[in-house]
Enzyme design. Structure first.
Site, PDB file in Angstrom:
ATOM      1  N   GLY A  29     -15.531  16.056 -19.594  1.00  0.00           N
ATOM      2  CA  GLY A  29     -15.349  16.131 -18.174  1.00  0.00           C
ATOM      3  C   GLY A  29     -15.302  14.764 -17.534  1.00  0.00           C
ATOM      4  CG  ASN A  30     -13.372  13.314 -14.079  1.00  0.00           C
ATOM      5  OD1 ASN A  30     -13.685  13.599 -13.031  1.00  0.00           O
ATOM      6  ND2 ASN A  30     -12.207  13.900 -14.614  1.00  0.00           N
TER       7      ASN A  30
END
Ligand code: C5P
Length: 225
Positions: A29-30
């Protein structure tokens, strides 16, 4: 901003950050919170626009009068964008889309035994914005966002705006710890063919209004480039 100046305008906003599965429980993810996209949606709706948000993993309060659709991965966001883009007048592509995803994530949880892989193979995700911009009409306004580090950010964004056929690109310097990502404030530069508008440090709601003002200006001027 003037009251109801976006009356009748159909605005599509992407917000948040995609998650790409490694297996059924883990993901890549980020750090995007979705705050900038949600602020754009809320302000646009308040100004009279008909707003749809494609929200990638956003845990923020939602505004009345805005339609939200939740997505998780870049592939899901791409499908949702493809479905919604033709009927929008303005696309604000604020989501942080993963550039890479694990290849063929297995069902179930990868065990930490002797056979456990010690590498994750990645492949590129499709460039959603690039694909949409290729199919845009002259009547649509397409705005991209770019999170870049320090020097060269503007030059890079100028090139990207032209290559991706965007009306504007909103550049965010992520080397500054006090802005961007989960912060409530931001400081950005809006790059169009005509000018580069520096928006000083302000709450994301104010930045959102200024970006929408620039969209109004671009549309009044008509067409792209
Ligand atoms: O090229 P770069 O990823 O920096 O471009 C950022 C812009 O492109 C953002 O508006 C982002 O939402 C969009 N993007 C996309 N699909 C990707 C990667 C980025 O639409 N796979």
């Amino acid at each position: 901003a003037p009251d109801r100046d976006l009356d009748g305008l159909r605005v599509l906003v992407t917000a948040g950050g995609t998650r790409e599965p490694i297996d059924s429980v883990r993901y890549v993810g980020n750090r995007s919170s979705g705050r900038m996209g949600f602020a754009l949606a809320e302000r646009a709706a308040r100004r009279g626009a008909e707003v749809t948000v494609l929200a990638a993993n956003v845990a923020l309060p939602r505004a009345d009068g805005v339609a939200y659709r939740d997505v998780e991965t870049a592939a899901e966001l791409a499908d949702a964008c493809a479905a919604a883009f033709p009927a929008c007048d303005v696309l604000l592509m604020a989501a942080a889309v993963a550039d890479f995803r694990p290849v063929d994530p297995p069902d179930g949880k990868i065990k930490k035994d002797a056979d456990a892989p010690d590498t994750i193979r990645l492949e590129r995700t499709p460039d959603i914005l690039g694909g949409l911009a290729e199919r845009r009409t002259a009547a649509q306004t397409v705005v991209g966002f770019a999170a870049e580090h320090g020097d060269g950010a503007l030059a890079y964004a100028r090139g990207k705006r032209e290559r991706k056929r965007l009306d504007a690109i909103v550049v965010n310097d992520i080397s500054r710890p006090d802005i961007g990502f989960d912060a409530r404030e931001n400081e950005v530069t809006v790059v169009t063919a005509e000018r580069e508008l520096a928006l000083p440090f302000a709450p994301k709601e104010e930045i959102a209004d200024a970006i929408l003002d620039e969209v109004v200006r671009l549309r009044a001027r008509g067409g792209s480039d």
